[in-house]
Design an enzyme around this catalytic site. Sequence first.
Site, PDB file in Angstrom:
ATOM      1  N   ARG A 182     -17.780  15.615  28.804  1.00 54.76           N
ATOM      2  CA  ARG A 182     -17.350  16.113  28.581  1.00 54.76           C
ATOM      3  C   ARG A 182     -15.600  16.153  29.476  1.00 54.76           C
ATOM      4  O   ARG A 182     -15.764  16.658  30.530  1.00 54.76           O
ATOM      5  CB  ARG A 182     -17.450  17.714  27.755  1.00 54.76           C
ATOM      6  CG  ARG A 182     -15.884  17.544  26.492  1.00 54.76           C
ATOM      7  CD  ARG A 182     -16.197  18.793  26.281  1.00 54.76           C
ATOM      8  NE  ARG A 182     -15.739  20.116  27.330  1.00 54.76           N
ATOM      9  CZ  ARG A 182     -15.158  21.428  27.084  1.00 54.76           C
ATOM     10  NH1 ARG A 182     -15.617  21.775  25.838  1.00 54.76           N
ATOM     11  NH2 ARG A 182     -14.659  22.458  27.420  1.00 54.76           N
ATOM     12  N   TYR A 200      -5.972  24.807  28.087  1.00 54.04           N
ATOM     13  CA  TYR A 200      -7.434  25.729  27.589  1.00 54.04           C
ATOM     14  C   TYR A 200      -8.685  24.856  28.243  1.00 54.04           C
ATOM     15  O   TYR A 200      -8.325  23.457  28.040  1.00 54.04           O
ATOM     16  CB  TYR A 200      -7.700  25.881  25.718  1.00 54.04           C
ATOM     17  CG  TYR A 200      -8.409  26.573  26.105  1.00 54.04           C
ATOM     18  CD1 TYR A 200      -9.478  27.686  25.824  1.00 54.04           C
ATOM     19  CD2 TYR A 200     -10.299  26.012  25.520  1.00 54.04           C
ATOM     20  CE1 TYR A 200     -10.037  28.898  25.854  1.00 54.04           C
ATOM     21  CE2 TYR A 200     -11.265  26.583  24.405  1.00 54.04           C
ATOM     22  CZ  TYR A 200     -11.178  27.737  25.069  1.00 54.04           C
ATOM     23  OH  TYR A 200     -12.617  28.191  24.976  1.00 54.04           O
ATOM     24  N   ASP A 202     -12.769  17.181  23.518  1.00 53.07           N
ATOM     25  CA  ASP A 202     -12.753  19.203  23.087  1.00 53.07           C
ATOM     26  C   ASP A 202     -11.430  18.619  23.043  1.00 53.07           C
ATOM     27  O   ASP A 202     -10.193  19.091  23.703  1.00 53.07           O
ATOM     28  CB  ASP A 202     -13.210  19.823  23.292  1.00 53.07           C
ATOM     29  CG  ASP A 202     -13.417  20.080  22.331  1.00 53.07           C
ATOM     30  OD1 ASP A 202     -13.110  20.837  21.574  1.00 53.07           O
ATOM     31  OD2 ASP A 202     -13.468  22.263  22.584  1.00 53.07           O
ATOM     32  N   HIS A 220      -9.943  20.956  20.314  1.00 51.38           N
ATOM     33  CA  HIS A 220     -10.073  22.139  20.363  1.00 51.38           C
ATOM     34  C   HIS A 220      -9.471  22.934  18.516  1.00 51.38           C
ATOM     35  O   HIS A 220      -8.294  23.761  19.191  1.00 51.38           O
ATOM     36  CB  HIS A 220      -9.398  23.403  21.394  1.00 51.38           C
ATOM     37  CG  HIS A 220     -10.487  23.009  23.004  1.00 51.38           C
ATOM     38  ND1 HIS A 220      -9.820  22.229  23.892  1.00 51.38           N
ATOM     39  CD2 HIS A 220     -11.131  23.814  22.985  1.00 51.38           C
ATOM     40  CE1 HIS A 220     -10.890  22.738  24.727  1.00 51.38           C
ATOM     41  NE2 HIS A 220     -11.752  23.452  24.274  1.00 51.38           N
ATOM     42  N   GLU A 257     -14.232  16.051  19.722  1.00 51.19           N
ATOM     43  CA  GLU A 257     -14.924  17.647  19.055  1.00 51.19           C
ATOM     44  C   GLU A 257     -13.223  18.621  18.306  1.00 51.19           C
ATOM     45  O   GLU A 257     -13.032  18.395  18.620  1.00 51.19           O
ATOM     46  CB  GLU A 257     -15.046  17.903  19.447  1.00 51.19           C
ATOM     47  CG  GLU A 257     -15.632  19.686  19.644  1.00 51.19           C
ATOM     48  CD  GLU A 257     -16.774  20.207  20.628  1.00 51.19           C
ATOM     49  OE1 GLU A 257     -16.205  21.442  20.922  1.00 51.19           O
ATOM     50  OE2 GLU A 257     -16.877  20.186  21.922  1.00 51.19           O
ATOM     51  N   GLU A 288     -18.635  23.936  15.406  1.00 52.42           N
ATOM     52  CA  GLU A 288     -19.429  25.763  16.548  1.00 52.42           C
ATOM     53  C   GLU A 288     -19.082  26.137  15.491  1.00 52.42           C
ATOM     54  O   GLU A 288     -19.764  27.581  15.663  1.00 52.42           O
ATOM     55  CB  GLU A 288     -19.015  25.121  17.552  1.00 52.42           C
ATOM     56  CG  GLU A 288     -17.229  25.065  17.965  1.00 52.42           C
ATOM     57  CD  GLU A 288     -17.491  25.518  19.734  1.00 52.42           C
ATOM     58  OE1 GLU A 288     -16.629  25.960  20.215  1.00 52.42           O
ATOM     59  OE2 GLU A 288     -17.268  23.911  20.072  1.00 52.42           O
ATOM     60  N   ARG A 320     -21.946  20.566  14.560  1.00 52.27           N
ATOM     61  CA  ARG A 320     -22.700  20.999  15.841  1.00 52.27           C
ATOM     62  C   ARG A 320     -22.380  22.873  15.818  1.00 52.27           C
ATOM     63  O   ARG A 320     -22.368  23.682  16.262  1.00 52.27           O
ATOM     64  CB  ARG A 320     -21.186  21.093  16.243  1.00 52.27           C
ATOM     65  CG  ARG A 320     -20.861  20.178  17.575  1.00 52.27           C
ATOM     66  CD  ARG A 320     -19.534  19.669  18.081  1.00 52.27           C
ATOM     67  NE  ARG A 320     -19.441  20.911  19.388  1.00 52.27           N
ATOM     68  CZ  ARG A 320     -19.803  21.610  20.046  1.00 52.27           C
ATOM     69  NH1 ARG A 320     -21.026  20.817  20.704  1.00 52.27           N
ATOM     70  NH2 ARG A 320     -19.463  22.659  21.197  1.00 52.27           N
ATOM     71  N   GLU A 349     -24.936  20.478  23.308  1.00 50.21           N
ATOM     72  CA  GLU A 349     -23.903  20.591  25.298  1.00 50.21           C
ATOM     73  C   GLU A 349     -24.811  21.838  25.731  1.00 50.21           C
ATOM     74  O   GLU A 349     -25.388  22.342  25.172  1.00 50.21           O
ATOM     75  CB  GLU A 349     -23.306  21.887  24.085  1.00 50.21           C
ATOM     76  CG  GLU A 349     -21.726  22.358  25.359  1.00 50.21           C
ATOM     77  CD  GLU A 349     -21.144  23.127  24.605  1.00 50.21           C
ATOM     78  OE1 GLU A 349     -19.545  23.752  24.894  1.00 50.21           O
ATOM     79  OE2 GLU A 349     -20.847  23.317  23.493  1.00 50.21           O
ATOM     80  N   TRP A 355      -6.083  28.154  18.198  1.00 51.67           N
ATOM     81  CA  TRP A 355      -6.241  28.350  19.784  1.00 51.67           C
ATOM     82  C   TRP A 355      -7.044  26.716  20.237  1.00 51.67           C
ATOM     83  O   TRP A 355      -6.893  26.350  21.095  1.00 51.67           O
ATOM     84  CB  TRP A 355      -7.280  28.890  19.920  1.00 51.67           C
ATOM     85  CG  TRP A 355      -8.709  29.463  19.375  1.00 51.67           C
ATOM     86  CD1 TRP A 355      -9.246  29.884  18.832  1.00 51.67           C
ATOM     87  CD2 TRP A 355      -9.826  27.997  20.526  1.00 51.67           C
ATOM     88  NE1 TRP A 355     -10.905  29.611  18.601  1.00 51.67           N
ATOM     89  CE2 TRP A 355     -10.324  28.617  19.780  1.00 51.67           C
ATOM     90  CE3 TRP A 355      -9.801  28.011  21.733  1.00 51.67           C
ATOM     91  CZ2 TRP A 355     -12.010  27.997  19.387  1.00 51.67           C
ATOM     92  CZ3 TRP A 355     -10.853  27.555  21.927  1.00 51.67           C
ATOM     93  CH2 TRP A 355     -12.705  28.129  21.022  1.00 51.67           C
TER      94      TRP A 355
END
Length: 403
Positions: A147, A159, A211, A213, A237, A263, A284, A340, A403
């Site tokens: 990643r 982040y 990612d 986010h 992602e 996730e 995920r 992951e 976030w």
Amino acid sequence: MKITDARVVVSSPGRNYVTLVIETEDGVTGIGDATLNGRELAVASYLSEHLCPLLIGRDARRIEDAWQYFYKGAYWRRGPVTMTAIAAIDVALWDIKGKAAGMPVYELLGGAAREGVMVYGHASGATLQDLSADFQHHLDLGYKAIRVQAAVPGLEKTYGIAPVDGKMYEPASGNVPQEDTWETSAYLDFAPKMMAHVRKEFGYGVHVLHDVHHRLSPIEAGRLGTSLEEYRPFWIEDPTPAEDQSAFRLIRQHTTTPIAVGEVFNSIWDCQQLITERLIDYIRTSVSHAGGITHLRRIFSLADLYGVRSGSHGAGDLSPASLAAALHVDMSIPNFGIQEYMGHREPANEVFTSSYTFKDGYMHPGDAPGIGVEFDEEAAARFPFDPKYLPINRRLDGSVHDW
């Protein structure tokens, strides 16, 4: 095989973990991960005050019955606290069952469907040059999938970027959330440049993931996916918040870049539409937040019917017990995609002893009975709970952003 004790241990060996320990009259002990990042004590209380007393006297072999009992019996269903607590019970019971049978859990799930589990690591950098150095480091370690995240120029903090001191990345900090600033236009301009840089330097012989986010609107996610297509990412992602599953239809209309999400999901209902309408390519959900091995297998079985593969969350805020349980599921399902693997901060290895191994980009859960992770409660007592929270993002105008 009656359950005689069930207790919750909250500790912080490098990061906060909530561990459920279940003991039987035969002397067999099983453990499960009940960690919910930033809400650890909510799950610990739900377990110790409401569920653990109901475990005493139950037959530890009746895993499905226990799952249904705790899911349906409370009236209030689903939600991350409830499902994380149920997951811990479920994994601990599978651990006990494997130990009683003298077999690793993946053998109880039908046996190995592959020789190993391909995992991806996390490379990042404050600059593209720093990202390249970290990417090469992961290649040297043997990763076949990596990643990539890099600091967005113009933003004070991004982040997902590891510290420059070489320590393992830790996004949570402080007893109140850190507040970061976000600007979508800067990110959309930078992300294709980052991916182009990685492909130019390292070619196409390694899988590259990214990612987002949850930060984009559906149309912005479609634009990002289109701009990245020529670089053939393994996936993007969490391109947009997934509360509205139908929003992914719009992303699908604009890009062929593979999409991964899930996730933050905690049940099959959170991803039913995404899977049955083929709006994603990888699901995920994690074993610790989606009801344990029993429920995660249901999600992956549904996904298999629609050509969606697994890509389970495996960040460091899930304990070694969670990673081990995930690897057992990964080994046994037909539609495995990738896992992951972020690793764990020291001194986690003083508390958890694991039988899983990593070699040449693949992991194996090992052949120890149960999930293959032992938990040292005396060692855990040396590392008391330390409240920490993930950051909060605000736009440049001061409004709260996803976030």
